[in-house]
Scaffold this motif. Structure first.
Motif, short mmCIF file in Angstrom:
data_model
loop_
_atom_site.label_atom_id
_atom_site.label_comp_id
_atom_site.label_asym_id
_atom_site.label_seq_id
_atom_site.Cartn_x
_atom_site.Cartn_y
_atom_site.Cartn_z
N GLU A 515 0.83 -1.20 0.00
CA GLU A 515 0.00 0.00 0.00
C GLU A 515 0.87 1.26 0.00
OE1 GLU A 515 -3.72 2.12 0.06
OE2 GLU A 515 -2.93 0.22 -0.73
N ALA A 533 -5.58 7.48 5.20
CA ALA A 533 -6.33 6.22 5.20
C ALA A 533 -5.43 5.06 5.60
CB ALA A 533 -6.94 5.97 3.82
N LEU A 534 -4.18 5.09 5.14
CA LEU A 534 -3.24 4.02 5.51
C LEU A 534 -2.86 4.12 6.98
CD1 LEU A 534 -1.51 1.63 4.80
CD2 LEU A 534 0.20 3.18 3.81
N GLU A 536 -4.87 4.93 9.37
CA GLU A 536 -5.94 4.24 10.09
C GLU A 536 -5.90 2.73 9.85
OE1 GLU A 536 -10.82 4.30 10.57
OE2 GLU A 536 -9.80 5.92 9.47
N LYS A 537 -5.61 2.32 8.63
CA LYS A 537 -5.56 0.89 8.30
C LYS A 537 -4.49 0.18 9.14
CE LYS A 537 -4.24 -2.14 4.40
NZ LYS A 537 -5.41 -3.04 4.30
N ARG A 540 -5.85 -0.12 12.68
CA ARG A 540 -7.01 -1.00 12.77
C ARG A 540 -6.63 -2.47 12.59
NH1 ARG A 540 -12.08 0.38 12.94
NH2 ARG A 540 -11.65 2.50 12.24
N GLU A 541 -5.71 -2.75 11.67
CA GLU A 541 -5.39 -4.13 11.35
C GLU A 541 -4.18 -4.70 12.10
OE1 GLU A 541 -5.06 -4.57 7.13
OE2 GLU A 541 -7.08 -3.77 6.73
#
Length: 582
Positions: A515, A533-534, A536-537, A540-541
């Motif tokens: 990514e 966005a990355l 947060e990703k 989150r992951e």
């Protein structure tokens, strides 16, 4: 850039910018927070008036005197190839000059201009793949010899050495994209070529960079110490930390580790060649070894011997009440900075995602802040990037109270009580903060073992891949205001090496790495939102860290220090145009 212990979107070159040296911070412990953090703004200037020396005179400034900077601990590195901490970069910037630099006057106006170079760089083919810089005439080293483009090329070349790997790696990675930055070229030592592929020096004043891919951020990368010149004949390799060869207004007079660094004037520095530095003080002395409270007490007292002193060490909680009124308050330099402090989780050792999530629910961010000054030190964080970064957007994956959520921790741990090693800087305030975290995590069901590390080696120690620690605090700010100077340096697992790492969680996830590549290749206008966005990703992951707080600083100066203001580029008091009142 690491905060004191260790920026813009690619595209239109006059666009808004947020600067900082991606570097760490370890002596913070309080910071002014009256102002709301905001995206830093400025521009790249090709205007001749901005790029020409001498630097604009400061009204009322006087030449002479000795400026003293009182610090708790010594620097880790002054070698430009290894310099990635804000306090080190501000100090190093008085000794050596990069191709570009930041011009600021305390009004919030921040300009990127040529430093060694005559301007911020020429985009030769208008595609951001070939960049050319012309060095100024008349720039000389401390021995009177001229600074040449080959010295700049050599300075970059030596930064590929595995033993000099602690500094920024943007230019190095751009010259050799894909994989580790020094996989194909390891520098000029032991028979290596004197310059990496992609760098040409057609004459003594011209240096040209050719990249395989567009890099419109090159003017910003060229402002980092990576591009400082190093003459091959003066290169002492690992010992260069102790005495970098001066191309700036000051040279090293003496340096006794853990005691003091003394700078004196470089007699061959010509102010007509320098648009950034006024160099008003005759000498600058950085002292090491005092406790944080001692420094603050002396600056509050403002005795004659300390009136020409300042510190980049934030005022500790016990002294804060005495700095809020009267003449002392007038000597406070405070405000939000571009750094986010996180509790890194060593994912090589803490492999259970539920344990990492539990830590995010467990940490009492309020207690961690109160230990170093409360609101003066910053505000609770939930993101990897700072609100000063372009495209920043608030999110909170865990939505935990700032004091923690014991019930969620119990659910995630399922009756387990993980034993974790918490490393911390061995100063009074950072030890108090670590103890607050230990007490908090113990109450949440963890068993915590504290391990102190001396401040002068903290980032080196936790930057070793095989370090024996599970948790440690670190601060990072964007090198310029875009996620490309936060997410890739901190979370691209392909860049992890044996030592000198900035990816302190040691996260190496193929999906994240892929990514990062995808976002880098997006149109400039889409990158800011994609980095966010990355951000947060990743949380989150993978939850590789616990975002703890957005940094603020709260520093003091003596009454005979003039033109002291908080640098937007580095988040501490600047030295380029400071003076001692006579």
């Amino acid at each position: 850039m690491r905060a004191k212990t260790r920026t813009l979107t690619c595209g239109v070159l006059a666009a808004a910018l947020v600067a900082a040296g991606c570097s760490p911070t370890t002596d913070s412990g309080g910071g002014g927070n009256d102002d709301k953090a905001k995206t830093q703004t400025g521009s790249i200037s090709y205007d001749a008036a901005d790029n020409q020396g001498p630097a604009k005179a400061v009204d009322g400034a006087t030449k002479g005197g000795t400026l003293t900077v009182m610090q708790v601990a010594d620097f880790e590195h002054l070698d430009p190839a290894r310099n990635y901490v804000n306090v080190q970069q501000v100090t190093g910037g008085l000794i050596y000059r990069s191709l570009n630099g930041y011009k600021e006057d305390g009004t919030g106006k921040l300009l990127l201009v040529g430093d060694l170079a005559t301007d911020p760089g020429k985009d030769v083919n208008k595609d951001c793949k070939v960049w050319e810089f012309t060095l100024r005439e008349g720039v000389k080293y401390e021995d009177g010899s001229p600074v040449t483009s080959k010295d700049v090329a050599y300075g970059i070349a030596r930064s590929y050495s595995a033993n000099l790997n602690e500094g920024p790696h943007y230019i190095q990675q751009w010259l050799y994209p894909g994989g580790a930055y020094n996989a194909k070229y390891q520098g000029p030592y032991d028979g290596g070529r004197p310059a990496p592929d992609g760098i040409e020096t057609p004459d003594d004043r011209t240096i040209r960079f050719t990249f395989q891919e567009p890099h419109c951020d090159m003017p910003y990368a060229a402002a980092l110490p990576t591009s400082a010149p190093v003459p091959a004949a003066k290169d002492t390799r690992a010992n260069y930390d102790l005495r970098p060869f001066s191309s700036g207004p000051y040279r090293v007079k003496s340096y006794q580790r853990d005691v003091a660094l003394e700078l004196e004037r470089n007699p061959h520095w010509d102010p007509q060649t320098d648009p950034l530095r006024t160099a008003y003080p005759d000498a600058i002395k950085v002292t090491f070894g005092l406790e944080q409270a001692q420094i603050a007490e002396r600056l509050v007292a403002d005795a004659p011997a300390d009136q020409a002193s300042l510190s980049w060490t934030d005022v500790p909680p016990a002294v804060l009440p005495r700095t809020t009124s009267g003449t002392v308050a007038e000597r406070v330099i405070k405000g939000p900075t571009q750094y986010t402090w996180v509790l890194d989780i060593n994912t090589q050792r803490v492999t259970d995602l539920n344990v990492r999530k539990a830590l995010n629910y467990a940490v009492d961010k309020d207690a961690a802040l109160k230990a170093i000054g409360g609101q003066a030190a910053g505000s609770p964080a939930t993101t990897l990037m700072s609100p000063t970064t372009a495209g920043w957007k608030k999110y909170d994956v865990f939505n935990a109270p700032v004091t923690g959520d014991k019930q969620k921790v119990r659910e995630l741990l399922g009756g387990k009580g993980p034993k974790l090693v918490l490393a911390h800087v061995n100063t009074e305030l950072r030890t108090q903060q670590a103890e607050a975290i230990r007490k908090n995590l113990t109450d949440m069901g963890f068993t915590i073992v504290m391990k102190p590390i001396e401040q002068s080696s903290y980032y080196d120690e936790i930057g070793r891949k095989n370090n024996p620690y599970d948790l440690y605090l670190s601060g990072w700010g964007s090198d310029w205001p875009t996620g490309s100077t936060v997410i890739p340096p901190l979370y691209d697992g392909r860049e992890i090496g044996p030592e000198g790492n900035n990816n302190l969680s040691y996260l190496n996830e193929p999906g994240v790495n892929a990514e990062i590549d995808r976002v880098r290749n997006l149109p400039a206008a889409e990158q800011d939102a994609a980095w966010m966005a990355l951000d947060e990703k990743i949380m989150r992951e993978h939850a590789p860290v616990v975002p703890c707080y957005y940094d603020a600083t709260y520093e003091l100066r003596g009454s005979k220090i003039g033109n002291a203001f908080l640098s937007d580029a580095f988040g501490i008091i600047q030295l380029n145009t400071i003076y001692v009142k006579q």
